[in-house]
Design a protein around this motif. Structure first.
Motif, PDB file in Angstrom:
ATOM      1  N   ILE A  86       0.843  -1.209   0.000  1.00 36.51           N
ATOM      2  CA  ILE A  86       0.000   0.000   0.000  1.00 36.51           C
ATOM      3  C   ILE A  86       0.872   1.249   0.000  1.00 36.51           C
ATOM      4  N   ALA A  87       1.957   1.226   0.773  1.00 39.71           N
ATOM      5  CA  ALA A  87       2.865   2.372   0.803  1.00 39.71           C
ATOM      6  C   ALA A  87       3.513   2.568  -0.565  1.00 39.71           C
ATOM      7  N   ALA A  88       3.922   1.501  -1.217  1.00 42.48           N
ATOM      8  CA  ALA A  88       4.554   1.605  -2.531  1.00 42.48           C
ATOM      9  C   ALA A  88       3.564   2.111  -3.571  1.00 42.48           C
ATOM     10  N   ILE A  89       2.349   1.576  -3.549  1.00 40.46           N
ATOM     11  CA  ILE A  89       1.329   2.029  -4.505  1.00 40.46           C
ATOM     12  C   ILE A  89       0.977   3.485  -4.258  1.00 40.46           C
ATOM     13  N   ALA A  91       2.908   5.782  -2.969  1.00 39.76           N
ATOM     14  CA  ALA A  91       4.039   6.592  -3.432  1.00 39.76           C
ATOM     15  C   ALA A  91       4.036   6.715  -4.949  1.00 39.76           C
ATOM     16  N   ILE A  92       3.807   5.614  -5.636  1.00 42.93           N
ATOM     17  CA  ILE A  92       3.779   5.654  -7.106  1.00 42.93           C
ATOM     18  C   ILE A  92       2.640   6.526  -7.605  1.00 42.93           C
ATOM     19  N   LEU A  93       1.454   6.371  -7.011  1.00 41.71           N
ATOM     20  CA  LEU A  93       0.306   7.193  -7.436  1.00 41.71           C
ATOM     21  C   LEU A  93       0.530   8.662  -7.124  1.00 41.71           C
ATOM     22  N   LEU A  97       0.332  11.396  -9.943  1.00 43.70           N
ATOM     23  CA  LEU A  97      -0.692  12.444  -9.863  1.00 43.70           C
ATOM     24  C   LEU A  97      -0.080  13.812  -9.689  1.00 43.70           C
ATOM     25  N   ARG A  98       1.109  13.909  -9.156  1.00 38.50           N
ATOM     26  CA  ARG A  98       1.789  15.202  -8.997  1.00 38.50           C
ATOM     27  C   ARG A  98       2.067  15.809 -10.376  1.00 38.50           C
ATOM     28  N   ASP A  99       2.371  14.982 -11.352  1.00 39.64           N
ATOM     29  CA  ASP A  99       2.637  15.463 -12.709  1.00 39.64           C
ATOM     30  C   ASP A  99       1.370  15.927 -13.390  1.00 39.64           C
TER      31      ASP A  99
END
Length: 101
Positions: A86-89, A91-93, A97-99
């Motif tokens: 969950i932490a990895a997902i 972080a990836i999301l 989403l920041r972009d």
């Protein structure tokens, strides 16, 4: 069972009645020995069966205790793995989403 025979020389010294008595004595001694052996085998077998049953029950109890410990450890590590996933997902999301903003 083999037939006991008294050699002729011994039969001549003991006579027919003595020879028959000697054969009967050996046959009785053999029967008594077999009965004792059978009884001893039965005692040892019963003792072995009882001890084997006790050891198996101890082993089963020990295995149940270990299995409960293993289940807890497995659940603990699964939970930690899920939290990591969950932490990895997340972080990836968040990076993706920041972009988009």
């Amino acid at each position: 069972m083999d037939v006991l025979t008294v050699p002729a020389l011994v039969r001549g010294k003991l006579g027919d009645a003595g020879s028959d008595g000697l054969v009967m004595m050996f046959a009785e001694a053999h029967r008594i020995g077999e009965e004792r052996l059978d009884r001893r085998i039965a005692e040892v077998s019963a003792s072995f069966d009882r001890r084997l049953a006790e050891e198996i029950s101890k082993f089963r109890v020990e295995m149940v205790e270990r299995m409960s410990d293993l289940r807890f450890d497995l659940l603990k590590w699964n939970f930690l793995f899920w939290v990591g996933q969950i932490a990895a997902i997340t972080a990836i999301l968040s990076v993706m989403l920041r972009d988009l903003r």
